[in-house]
Design a protein around this motif. Sequence first.
Motif, mmCIF file in Angstrom:
data_model
loop_
_atom_site.group_PDB
_atom_site.id
_atom_site.type_symbol
_atom_site.label_atom_id
_atom_site.label_comp_id
_atom_site.label_asym_id
_atom_site.label_seq_id
_atom_site.Cartn_x
_atom_site.Cartn_y
_atom_site.Cartn_z
ATOM 1 N N GLY A 451 2.006 -11.696 13.725
ATOM 2 C CA GLY A 451 2.946 -11.515 14.818
ATOM 3 C C GLY A 451 2.413 -10.488 15.806
ATOM 4 N N GLN A 452 3.216 -10.173 16.791
ATOM 5 C CA GLN A 452 2.797 -9.260 17.840
ATOM 6 C C GLN A 452 2.975 -7.825 17.363
ATOM 7 O OE1 GLN A 452 1.492 -11.345 19.834
ATOM 8 N NE2 GLN A 452 2.637 -13.005 18.898
ATOM 9 N N LEU A 453 1.981 -6.993 17.632
ATOM 10 C CA LEU A 453 1.987 -5.616 17.151
ATOM 11 C C LEU A 453 2.448 -4.705 18.288
ATOM 12 C CD1 LEU A 453 1.392 -4.079 14.608
ATOM 13 C CD2 LEU A 453 -0.968 -3.799 15.339
ATOM 14 N N THR A 454 3.723 -4.318 18.243
ATOM 15 C CA THR A 454 4.304 -3.453 19.267
ATOM 16 C C THR A 454 4.770 -2.150 18.623
ATOM 17 O OG1 THR A 454 6.538 -4.332 18.993
ATOM 18 C CG2 THR A 454 5.066 -5.510 20.509
ATOM 19 N N PHE A 455 5.340 -1.272 19.457
ATOM 20 C CA PHE A 455 5.812 0.012 18.959
ATOM 21 C C PHE A 455 6.923 -0.164 17.921
ATOM 22 C CE2 PHE A 455 8.568 -1.174 22.409
ATOM 23 C CZ PHE A 455 9.821 -0.725 22.052
ATOM 24 N N LEU A 456 7.621 -1.315 17.953
ATOM 25 C CA LEU A 456 8.671 -1.546 16.970
ATOM 26 C C LEU A 456 8.108 -1.707 15.568
ATOM 27 C CD1 LEU A 456 10.824 -4.080 19.029
ATOM 28 C CD2 LEU A 456 11.269 -1.644 18.674
ATOM 29 N N ALA A 457 6.862 -2.145 15.460
ATOM 30 C CA ALA A 457 6.247 -2.369 14.147
ATOM 31 C C ALA A 457 5.404 -1.195 13.687
ATOM 32 C CB ALA A 457 5.390 -3.634 14.183
ATOM 33 N N VAL A 458 5.261 -0.151 14.518
ATOM 34 C CA VAL A 458 4.410 0.985 14.151
ATOM 35 C C VAL A 458 4.889 1.677 12.881
ATOM 36 C CG1 VAL A 458 3.683 3.291 14.892
ATOM 37 C CG2 VAL A 458 3.486 1.356 16.455
ATOM 38 N N PRO A 459 6.187 1.933 12.672
ATOM 39 C CA PRO A 459 6.603 2.580 11.407
ATOM 40 C C PRO A 459 6.212 1.772 10.180
ATOM 41 C CG PRO A 459 8.364 2.702 13.033
ATOM 42 C CD PRO A 459 7.325 1.794 13.599
ATOM 43 N N ARG A 460 6.407 0.454 10.205
ATOM 44 C CA ARG A 460 6.026 -0.362 9.050
ATOM 45 C C ARG A 460 4.519 -0.378 8.854
ATOM 46 N NH1 ARG A 460 8.272 -5.918 10.272
ATOM 47 N NH2 ARG A 460 8.499 -5.077 12.366
ATOM 48 N N LEU A 461 3.778 -0.451 9.966
ATOM 49 C CA LEU A 461 2.323 -0.450 9.851
ATOM 50 C C LEU A 461 1.829 0.866 9.248
ATOM 51 C CD1 LEU A 461 -0.431 -1.762 10.492
ATOM 52 C CD2 LEU A 461 -0.294 -0.702 12.756
ATOM 53 N N SER A 462 2.372 1.982 9.690
ATOM 54 C CA SER A 462 1.967 3.279 9.153
ATOM 55 C C SER A 462 2.317 3.395 7.675
ATOM 56 C CB SER A 462 2.634 4.403 9.950
ATOM 57 O OG SER A 462 2.271 4.341 11.317
ATOM 58 N N ARG A 463 3.474 2.862 7.281
ATOM 59 C CA ARG A 463 3.883 2.938 5.880
ATOM 60 C C ARG A 463 2.938 2.131 4.988
ATOM 61 N NH1 ARG A 463 8.692 2.244 6.850
ATOM 62 N NH2 ARG A 463 8.839 -0.034 6.682
ATOM 63 N N VAL A 464 2.530 0.951 5.455
ATOM 64 C CA VAL A 464 1.606 0.133 4.661
ATOM 65 C C VAL A 464 0.229 0.774 4.588
ATOM 66 C CG1 VAL A 464 0.408 -2.095 4.594
ATOM 67 C CG2 VAL A 464 2.845 -2.012 5.113
ATOM 68 N N LEU A 465 -0.272 1.278 5.720
ATOM 69 C CA LEU A 465 -1.594 1.904 5.729
ATOM 70 C C LEU A 465 -1.608 3.179 4.885
ATOM 71 C CD1 LEU A 465 -2.579 1.486 9.494
ATOM 72 C CD2 LEU A 465 -3.372 0.137 7.537
ATOM 73 N N HIS A 466 -0.475 3.836 4.742
ATOM 74 C CA HIS A 466 -0.405 5.062 3.936
ATOM 75 C C HIS A 466 -0.670 4.768 2.464
ATOM 76 C CE1 HIS A 466 0.865 9.066 2.717
ATOM 77 N NE2 HIS A 466 1.708 8.520 1.841
ATOM 78 N N HIS A 467 -0.368 3.557 2.001
ATOM 79 C CA HIS A 467 -0.568 3.195 0.595
ATOM 80 C C HIS A 467 -2.001 2.775 0.292
ATOM 81 C CE1 HIS A 467 3.863 2.940 0.853
ATOM 82 N NE2 HIS A 467 3.836 3.244 -0.429
ATOM 83 N N VAL A 468 -2.860 2.724 1.306
ATOM 84 C CA VAL A 468 -4.264 2.374 1.054
ATOM 85 C C VAL A 468 -4.974 3.598 0.506
ATOM 86 C CG1 VAL A 468 -6.422 1.612 2.114
ATOM 87 C CG2 VAL A 468 -4.247 0.640 2.868
ATOM 88 N N PRO A 469 -5.668 3.503 -0.642
ATOM 89 C CA PRO A 469 -6.335 4.682 -1.226
ATOM 90 C C PRO A 469 -7.436 5.214 -0.319
ATOM 91 C CG PRO A 469 -6.174 2.875 -2.814
ATOM 92 C CD PRO A 469 -5.803 2.315 -1.483
ATOM 93 N N GLN A 470 -7.691 6.514 -0.416
ATOM 94 C CA GLN A 470 -8.754 7.126 0.359
ATOM 95 C C GLN A 470 -10.112 6.604 -0.118
ATOM 96 O OE1 GLN A 470 -8.488 11.383 0.216
ATOM 97 N NE2 GLN A 470 -6.452 11.466 1.149
ATOM 98 N N GLY A 471 -11.006 6.401 0.844
ATOM 99 C CA GLY A 471 -12.352 5.956 0.528
ATOM 100 C C GLY A 471 -12.480 4.484 0.206
ATOM 101 N N ALA A 472 -11.412 3.725 0.301
ATOM 102 C CA ALA A 472 -11.475 2.308 -0.036
ATOM 103 C C ALA A 472 -11.995 1.499 1.148
ATOM 104 C CB ALA A 472 -10.092 1.802 -0.436
ATOM 105 N N ARG A 473 -12.485 0.319 0.830
ATOM 106 C CA ARG A 473 -12.889 -0.616 1.879
ATOM 107 C C ARG A 473 -11.663 -1.430 2.289
ATOM 108 N NH1 ARG A 473 -17.126 -5.764 1.650
ATOM 109 N NH2 ARG A 473 -16.832 -6.350 3.843
ATOM 110 N N VAL A 474 -11.401 -1.460 3.590
ATOM 111 C CA VAL A 474 -10.175 -2.080 4.094
ATOM 112 C C VAL A 474 -10.541 -3.116 5.153
ATOM 113 C CG1 VAL A 474 -7.894 -1.673 5.108
ATOM 114 C CG2 VAL A 474 -8.988 0.117 3.733
ATOM 115 N N VAL A 475 -9.883 -4.243 5.094
ATOM 116 C CA VAL A 475 -9.991 -5.267 6.126
ATOM 117 C C VAL A 475 -8.604 -5.440 6.741
ATOM 118 C CG1 VAL A 475 -10.524 -7.662 6.648
ATOM 119 C CG2 VAL A 475 -11.899 -6.427 4.971
#
Length: 855
Positions: A451-475
Amino acid sequence: MSACTPARTTDATRTERVHPPHSPPPAPRRRLRLAGADVSASIAVFLIALPLSLGIALATGAPLQAGLVAAAVGGLVAGRLGGSPLQVSGPAAGLTVVTADLIHRYGWRTTCAITVLAGAAQLGLGCLRVARSALAVSPAIVHGMLAGIGVTIAVAQLHIVLGGNPQSSVLANLGSLPAQLADLHPAAVTVSTLTLALLLLWPRLPGRAGRLLRPVPAPLVAVAGGTAAAALGGLTLPRVDLPSWSSHALPALPDGPVLGLIAAVLTITLVCSVQSLLGAVAVDKLVASRPAPGPRVPRSDLDRELLGQGAANIVSGALGGLPVAGVAVRSTANVRAGAVSRNSTMLHGVLVVVAALLMVPLLELIPLASLAALVMAVGIQMVSLHHIRTVTRHREAVVYAVTTLGVVLLGVLQGVALGIAVAVAVALNRLAHTRITHHEEEGVHHVRVRGQLTFLAVPRLSRVLHHVPQGARVVVELDGSFMDHAAFESLQDWQKTHTAQGGTVDLTGRRPGLRQDDPADDPTGTEAAAATDTAARRTPPGAEAAGPESAGTANTGTECRCRPWTPWRNHQCATAPEPAPQTAPAAEPPQRDRPTYSRQPDHPGQSDPPGQPSRLGQPDRTTHGYRLAHGVSAFQRNTAPLVRSELARLAREGQRPSQLFLTCADSRVVTSMITSSGPGDLFVVRNVGNLVPLPGAESGDDSVAAAIEYAVDVLKVRSVTVCGHSGCGAMQALLGSAPGDGTQTPSTPRTPLARWLRHGRPSLERMADTGRPWPRLAGRSPHDAVEQLCLTNVVQQLEHLRAHESVARALREGTLELHGMYFHVGEAQAYLLTGTDPGEEDRLFDPVGAADASG
């Protein structure tokens, strides 16, 4: 003779043309030249316009002469002043409902004044140059508006077809339809049925007679047939009544509520403008699809078209005519009849004037039921199934349906306003609803944004990215076409932080400017997109084209902006055979490189009938015999119009490639995909095993040597690249026929393939030489002997290249470079050979990454 003596005597009776000094002589008078194609096209358009103009006037409740006035003014004024040379203007079916409502509310003379004011408004919009902005209206709204108008027209004219009189609204017409069906008029029904039958069957006449008669317009044949049947049968029916032109009604000062009149002017302006501009764009597409030979027709100037339509509406309203707009049916007929200039449109207007003055007795024989049947058919055709499928595919069916129902139940302006409101709501819903998922697969964390990535989706995007472990490879996969500034900054800040902590981030998807490791994420995924990028990407003088040379040379300094090659995305062969193991030795290329045949019944679940010979071994026509034709057809339809100008330039200037690319004939190695190259970039030589026979070798192949000589001496290429690939069948065959296996005896008959593979035996001997180090892949060892031989073969063929006289001379002069390349098919990874000079034994193939593209 003296130099001062005049060359001829002066005639005192002759007047000389005197023009002011220092000014050019007057230009010769331009004579009107009519092309034969314009004359024939104007006649075809006139024969269609005459009955349709009368029918539309009948449907609106206006005087029938008003339709003829609008047709003549549309041809003469809009045809002369408009910006679309081949678009035909006149009374349009899309204006029927609006005009009928205005006549019912304010009367005919006030409606003419409203038409004049709408024309003035169009002139103002044209002067403001907002024509392109009018095209921003969603196609679903436009098609829904036309469908609603078509339904309204069809329901109203059905009453006249049945012998009655229409009511003032769609609901009233539907409510009175049962009573009308109970009180049929046989004469009207007979003439209407005959008209509809001729209208539908005439274009489908079979055989030679059909080919001869089909050029006659079906609307003319239908109305003429209905008129002839009514006259010969002596049927008593209401007929066309054209009063004397002396009593023709002209506009009067508007009389009515101011807000209502303003709304009426805006409605006429909106419908006329949008329909005319969309028609001009459609005419451009029709002209572009005509065969190339022929006079050049300029593209439409939309702002000028708006000015021309405004002038035509002012004149038509002032002369007591209907509102004027671009008409699709007549414009299509004009283009297909071969018109080459605006003269065809203007001449059609002249013919309408002649008919209106001289053919009145003949026109008054036409039954109104025949005209009503014609207009009803036009209204039904305005509800296009193609448009419904298109808006459904683009998930805009709700906008289409709401607009259609709004026009039918409330009116045109109200229906369009409802459609715009629903379209805005749908767009906001798409912007607000963004799905973000996160999952781990083989140690790689995948974050997908759908879907379209706007400011309305920034909180959800930040919450998901926060669960990615440090040093991991991410796509991070961006499956959308829009990203606003807030979302972009949030994603970039997280990427920098994660990278600083030792992790890696790959951004893929449809967002331009972001790294795209997967070609399937191209914004379009179509042949047209690939062709557009190929045609548009011409490097400036002195810059290298994208390819192996630019990727392997650090001094180019030119950034490759080519997009991935994607027409084959998701290409699957239902009957493809299972791949053979790469390590299996073979005396020839694997079985999968041979033509395959499938045994498939003609229908699902059907098998060969008993007693019939089996079809095993016959090529399946659906998946094999016609695949090439389907591919060529797709190229002609989607890609050829986009690359035609580029190929025409290459045809004029000749080919000037910068590189010779010598690679294997394997079907999985696509040179244009690997190198992001286009027409004219590479001079390609392909053979089994990417072999370069030594000059003068026994059973040598002059075709490869000739190609090398032509590329180096004639085309003056600046680099030669030898490209091998993984799983090469030729290398497998070489390993399978190694010395000592008893297969290479003088008595053994040699096949063409075996004779050709002799040129690869030096590579096999080089790999067997323990005194030489093997070429290596950076970062890993070759998987097996086949891959090692593929790498060695690239190095060996580069040495064979140096033995050719033309190559050796160019290398001495410093005008040529040699490059080695290895492409791993399964990994979709290209490797470039470092160190290609003689005596350099440490041969290393380095992988080419995204960072290498910028040089």
